[in-house]
Design an enzyme around this catalytic site. Structure first.
Site, mmCIF file in Angstrom:
data_model
loop_
_atom_site.group_PDB
_atom_site.id
_atom_site.type_symbol
_atom_site.label_atom_id
_atom_site.label_comp_id
_atom_site.label_asym_id
_atom_site.label_seq_id
_atom_site.Cartn_x
_atom_site.Cartn_y
_atom_site.Cartn_z
ATOM 1 N N ASP A 1 62.955 102.668 48.638
ATOM 2 C CA ASP A 1 62.633 102.550 47.043
ATOM 3 C C ASP A 1 61.477 101.623 47.184
ATOM 4 O OD1 ASP A 1 63.036 102.605 44.702
ATOM 5 O OD2 ASP A 1 64.688 101.521 44.309
ATOM 6 N N HIS B 1 66.244 112.984 41.137
ATOM 7 C CA HIS B 1 66.061 111.532 40.356
ATOM 8 C C HIS B 1 64.630 111.402 40.247
ATOM 9 C CE1 HIS B 1 66.791 107.749 39.209
ATOM 10 N NE2 HIS B 1 65.836 107.116 40.197
HETATM 11 FE FE1 N7H Z 1 65.278 105.205 40.521
HETATM 12 N N1 N7H Z 1 67.962 106.245 44.592
HETATM 13 O O1 N7H Z 1 67.959 105.641 45.422
HETATM 14 O O2 N7H Z 1 68.039 107.498 44.356
HETATM 15 N N2 N7H Z 1 64.773 105.652 42.437
HETATM 16 N N3 N7H Z 1 67.136 104.732 41.120
HETATM 17 N N4 N7H Z 1 65.752 104.548 38.633
HETATM 18 N N5 N7H Z 1 63.490 105.361 39.889
HETATM 19 C C1 N7H Z 1 63.422 105.964 42.996
HETATM 20 O O3 N7H Z 1 59.568 106.463 44.189
HETATM 21 C C2 N7H Z 1 67.738 104.831 42.546
HETATM 22 C C3 N7H Z 1 66.961 103.965 38.259
HETATM 23 C C4 N7H Z 1 63.047 105.535 38.541
HETATM 24 O O4 N7H Z 1 57.337 107.418 40.205
HETATM 25 C C5 N7H Z 1 63.519 106.241 44.112
HETATM 26 O O5 N7H Z 1 59.602 104.479 44.606
HETATM 27 C C6 N7H Z 1 69.065 104.325 42.735
HETATM 28 C C7 N7H Z 1 67.058 103.894 36.860
HETATM 29 C C8 N7H Z 1 61.611 105.939 38.578
HETATM 30 O O6 N7H Z 1 57.840 109.226 41.314
HETATM 31 C C9 N7H Z 1 64.695 106.349 44.616
HETATM 32 C C10 N7H Z 1 69.406 103.644 41.362
HETATM 33 C C11 N7H Z 1 65.846 104.291 36.329
HETATM 34 C C12 N7H Z 1 61.307 106.065 39.782
HETATM 35 C C13 N7H Z 1 65.706 105.782 43.591
HETATM 36 C C14 N7H Z 1 68.197 104.098 40.674
HETATM 37 C C15 N7H Z 1 65.112 104.866 37.650
HETATM 38 C C16 N7H Z 1 62.415 105.927 40.493
HETATM 39 C C17 N7H Z 1 62.322 106.770 45.253
HETATM 40 C C18 N7H Z 1 70.439 103.110 40.780
HETATM 41 C C19 N7H Z 1 65.199 104.431 34.964
HETATM 42 C C20 N7H Z 1 59.730 106.550 40.219
HETATM 43 C C21 N7H Z 1 61.446 105.399 45.488
HETATM 44 C C22 N7H Z 1 71.321 102.591 41.427
HETATM 45 C C23 N7H Z 1 66.105 104.733 34.003
HETATM 46 C C24 N7H Z 1 59.696 107.830 40.007
HETATM 47 C C25 N7H Z 1 60.166 105.341 44.895
HETATM 48 C C26 N7H Z 1 58.167 108.193 40.276
HETATM 49 C C27 N7H Z 1 62.415 105.985 42.042
HETATM 50 C C28 N7H Z 1 67.031 105.464 43.423
HETATM 51 C C29 N7H Z 1 67.965 103.743 39.094
HETATM 52 C C30 N7H Z 1 63.929 105.198 37.473
HETATM 53 C C31 N7H Z 1 65.270 106.309 46.197
HETATM 54 C C32 N7H Z 1 69.917 104.519 43.637
HETATM 55 C C33 N7H Z 1 68.293 103.032 36.170
HETATM 56 C C34 N7H Z 1 60.832 106.084 37.249
#
Ligand code: N7H
Length: 482
Positions: free
Chosen positions: A203, A339
């Protein structure tokens, strides 16, 4: 020309951290609290100071350790503070201009607080009388006036700082000006899982680069104007309607998100892709990557759709440099619902002439809870609480966090059906509708995108949260502090 001494440090620079405590509090005596706040302000780290800390850390890392042992941790710690609407009300501070596009009429935003927004965010709960009561932890059903976040290298140094802060507000004495509602400790994961969230995916890769602040951002999504994150700056949709003290502040959306890891793993394995040449494990890894849009290493599917590529994942100049442009209306490389495609649709919207600048958020979360135990893995059932202390900054909640969660992640028809041959389905990671049945998600099989799998109960479960405003240093000194 941003004043880096006026902006709280976590917003633009992100505290370097191995551990972070979120300390939620209520204000007891407003006038005395405002006086104590005055003495507390020097403890707060600004953006300028965090940048200096980062230089220190870089220097330290480059130093060769003659003993061959790991260099000791550096005793750096960052402290920031933010207030909810209930906090400003208690303090008698007029925050009516802390509204955004959605904060009109009956919609909920900063001024209503997150509890009132829970149903529309898709959180679980029940209607009692005329109210929706979310299935949140009791602490988050209480009034929370503010939050302190304290981040550093070790528990010892963070705990010492918490003690110092408590002394500042005389906690535990008859003159206390704040009362702790709850505090939650987050920790990065151990060993090679450092930087990875609990499902195992790297992440913290993609956050918006800020024009005029990030000097040489790696190639990727277009950099955004500072006002997308900071109020009153160019890019804030309500730039001209803010009170002067609100300039350089930012809304902080906090969410307490539990993750059901063994259950997620079981689902991924059960639905592993059975394609020629793939072992069971490789089939499961590919299926999991298609739910997220990146491999566990961080390599994006848009650039490496069939095999993980750890070199790509490590290469900052390549790993965020993709736009889903080759397949704007297709999902062979990466599912629409994945996601990272749901939460930043890149060319899906931009190439249709829709700017996504206003929808960018600065994510600053940290993991909490222990590693999955052998028993949990064997029984495929979560027994210990773990997940993500999700935190993000933006100048408009309604176009930032709220929009991403409600209009994209929770919306099965996003990206819009007209453009897409298949209905995308909910974001499998964070999409929710308050029910056990989250509907079908398409695109999971690269060869036949119309094949769907049924999403049942969430693996990410919200159990609390609040909307806060993280003010500038000037506001803390002159408007909020006395
Ligand atoms: Fe997410 N995951 O492990 O699947 N997220 N996220 N997220 N997320 C991202 O690109 C995860 C949550 C965003 O710019 C990555 O840095 C998990 C909420 C946004 O390309 C991974 C949870 C919200 C991005 C995860 C969670 C977001 C992003 C890739 C909860 C907003 C960037 C790493 C437990 C409402 C997108 C990265 C981009 C990336 C995960 C929550 C939003 C691996 C497990 C609640 C905007």
């Amino acid at each position: 020309n941003l004043d880096l001494n006026n902006i709280q440090g976590d917003i633009l620079s992100g505290f370097p951290k191995k551990t972070e405590t979120f300390y939620f509090f209520q204000i007891l005596d407003p006038t005395k609290f405002r006086k104590d706040l005055h003495d507390f302000v020097p403890i707060i780290k600004t953006v300028a100071q965090v940048l200096k800390d980062r230089e220190e850390i870089d220097k330290h890392r480059k130093k060769k350790d003659p003993s061959g042992r790991k260099p000791p941790t550096i005793p750096l710690v960052g402290v920031n503070i933010a207030f909810s609407h209930l906090g400003f009300t208690k303090l008698g501070i007029d925050d009516t201009k802390l509204i955004d596009q959605a904060n009109q009429g009956t919609s909920t935003g900063f001024l209503d607080g997150q509890r009132k927004d829970a149903q529309s965010l898709g959180d679980r709960g029940a209607v009692q009388g005329t109210d929706f009561v979310p299935d949140w932890d009791e602490e988050f059903k209480q009034d929370i006036h503010g939050v302190l976040n304290i981040a550093g290298d070790s528990h010892a140094i963070v705990d010492r700082k918490v003690q110092l802060i408590e002394q500042c507000f005389k906690v535990g004495t008859k003159d206390a000006t704040i009362k702790k509602v709850t505090s939650i400790r987050g920790d990065t994961r151990p060993g090679d899982q450092d930087g990875h969230e609990h499902f195992g995916y790297l992440d913290g890769i993609s956050n918006p680069a800020i024009i005029g602040f990030d000097k040489n951002p790696p190639p990727g999504p277009a950099p955004v104007r500072a006002g997308v994150i900071l109020l009153g700056q160019d890019g804030d949709l309500r730039k001209d309607q803010r009170d002067p003290w609100q300039v350089d502040g930012s809304f902080l959306a906090f969410r307490l998100l539990f993750q059901r890891v063994p259950e997620f793993d079981e689902f991924v394995f059960a639905n592993r892709l059975q394609l020629p040449g793939l072992s069971d494990k490789e089939g499961a890894d590919l299926f999991g990557a298609r739910l997220v849009g990146r491999w566990k290493s961080g390599a994006p599917l848009d650039l490496s759709p069939f095999f993980d590529d750890p070199d790509l994942a490590r290469d900052e100049s390549r790993r965020n440099n993709f736009h889903f442009s080759a397949e704007r209306n297709f999902q062979k490389l990466c599912p629409f619902a994945a996601h990272i495609r749901k939460t930043l649709p890149r060319a899906d919207l931009e190439e249709n002439g829709i700017s996504i600048e206003k929808n960018r958020i600065m994510r600053r979360g940290i993991q909490f809870g222990p590693e999955v135990t052998r028993r949990e893995r064997q029984n495929k059932k979560t027994e210990h609480g773990r997940g993500l202390l999700f935190a993000c900054y933006q100048s408009n909640l309604s176009t930032g966090f709220q929009f991403i969660q409600k209009s994209w992640a929770n919306n099965p028809n996003f990206p819009p059906f007209e453009q897409t041959p298949e209905t995308p389905g909910l974001d499998p990671i964070i999409g929710q509708n308050g029910q056990d049945d989250r509907g079908p998600v398409s695109g999971v099989n690269p060869n036949t995108p119309s094949i769907t799998v049924a999403l049942k109960e969430e693996w990410v479960v919200s159990r609390g949260g609040e909307y806060f405003f993280s003010p500038s240093i000037k506001a803390l000194k002159e408007t909020i502090g006395l």
